[in-house]
Design an enzyme around this catalytic site. Structure first.
Site, short mmCIF file in Angstrom:
data_model
loop_
_atom_site.label_atom_id
_atom_site.label_comp_id
_atom_site.label_asym_id
_atom_site.label_seq_id
_atom_site.Cartn_x
_atom_site.Cartn_y
_atom_site.Cartn_z
CE LYS A 114 -43.53 29.43 19.68
NZ LYS A 114 -42.84 29.29 20.96
CB SER A 126 -43.95 23.29 24.04
OG SER A 126 -44.74 23.41 22.89
NE ARG A 145 -47.00 27.68 16.67
CZ ARG A 145 -46.38 28.79 16.24
NH1 ARG A 145 -46.40 29.13 14.98
NH2 ARG A 145 -45.73 29.55 17.11
N1 3NM Z 1 -42.05 25.67 18.40
P1 3NM Z 1 -39.71 25.09 11.63
S1 3NM Z 1 -39.79 25.80 17.27
C1 3NM Z 1 -43.68 26.19 16.60
O1 3NM Z 1 -38.95 25.14 20.07
C2 3NM Z 1 -42.31 25.99 17.08
O2 3NM Z 1 -40.95 25.03 20.89
C3 3NM Z 1 -40.74 25.55 18.64
O3 3NM Z 1 -40.77 25.64 12.68
C4 3NM Z 1 -40.16 25.23 19.97
O4 3NM Z 1 -40.02 23.66 11.39
C5 3NM Z 1 -41.16 26.10 16.32
O5 3NM Z 1 -39.99 25.92 10.40
C6 3NM Z 1 -41.10 26.44 14.88
O6 3NM Z 1 -38.35 25.35 12.18
C7 3NM Z 1 -40.77 25.24 14.02
#
Ligand code: 3NM
Length: 219
Positions: free
Chosen positions: A142, A113, A41
């Protein structure tokens, strides 16, 4: 490939998620620690583009191949096709899963997603192989995420689709992911709990051993 098993510890990473660590070293440590799938990503501030992005993707893919870890590309279908990746993950604002399926063919993995039962239904009908649901908790990784969702949407999707592969995402760590599995997720997607850990291999091992315990408890 058993998708539900591949989703158990699903590591997502780009070069800008690794702080002062060398990204390929972080990925190798995560592989050694027991990740079950990887998503490339390369997005956001300071993300690589063009040839540099492509070369980094090839390097990540090589490490994954050596360890038989499925390699999924976020969003960039052309890149996935060019390097022969195992699949593509798309968000709600990216290409439609049905279009991605036409481009990739039937034997590649497509992830989508989803934030609601409605989005889950649409993704499943369009031919997704798994859905990613979140954010379960707040995340700073994100910036443009939907509001924190908790586990309710996972529970609802699981009630309607008893067997469909679901992975949870957003703010997940070894000590807080159990509720997502109990709600019906098959696994966890992780960026910072591995990529920003002082020791990515140990962090992955901890996630993997906790996952074994949580899955046994949930049975
Ligand atoms: N998508 P971390 S949250 C890439 O909710 C991504 O769709 C998300 O990172 C969504 O594990 C997210 O550091 C980031 O919280 C996840």
């Amino acid at each position: 490939m058993n998708i539900k098993e591949a989703l158990r510890i699903y590591f997502i990473m780009g070069s800008n998620n690794c702080g002062s660590h060398e990204p390929l070293d972080v990925l190798q440590q995560a592989i050694d620690g027991g990740i079950t799938m990887f998503q490339f990503r390369e997005k956001g501030d300071d993300a690589l583009t063009g040839e540099a992005k492509k070369q980094f993707a090839r390097d990540c893919f090589r490490l994954c191949k050596q360890a038989n870890v499925p390699f999924i590309v976020n969003d960039d279908v052309d890149l996935a096709i060019e390097i022969g990746a195992d699949g593509v993950h798309v968000g709600q604002d990216d290409l439609d899963a049905g279009v991605v399926r036409q481009k990739l063919g039937s034997d590649k993995i497509i992830g989508v997603s989803s934030h609601t039962l409605q989005e889950s239904k649409a993704a499943i009908e369009a031919g997704a192989d798994y859905i990613g649901m979140g954010p379960i908790y707040a995340t700073t990784t994100k910036l443009d995420t939907n509001p924190v969702a908790g586990t309710k949407a996972i529970q609802e999707t699981r009630q309607h689709f008893a067997q469909f592969p679901i992975v949870a995402i957003g703010g997940l760590q070894a000590d807080n992911f159990a509720p997502a599995i109990e709600a019906g997720a098959d696994g966890i997607s992780i960026i910072s709990a591995i990529a920003s850990a002082p020791n990515p291999k140990e962090a992955t091992e901890k996630l993997a051993s906790t996952m074994k315990e949580v899955i046994n408890d949930a049975k």
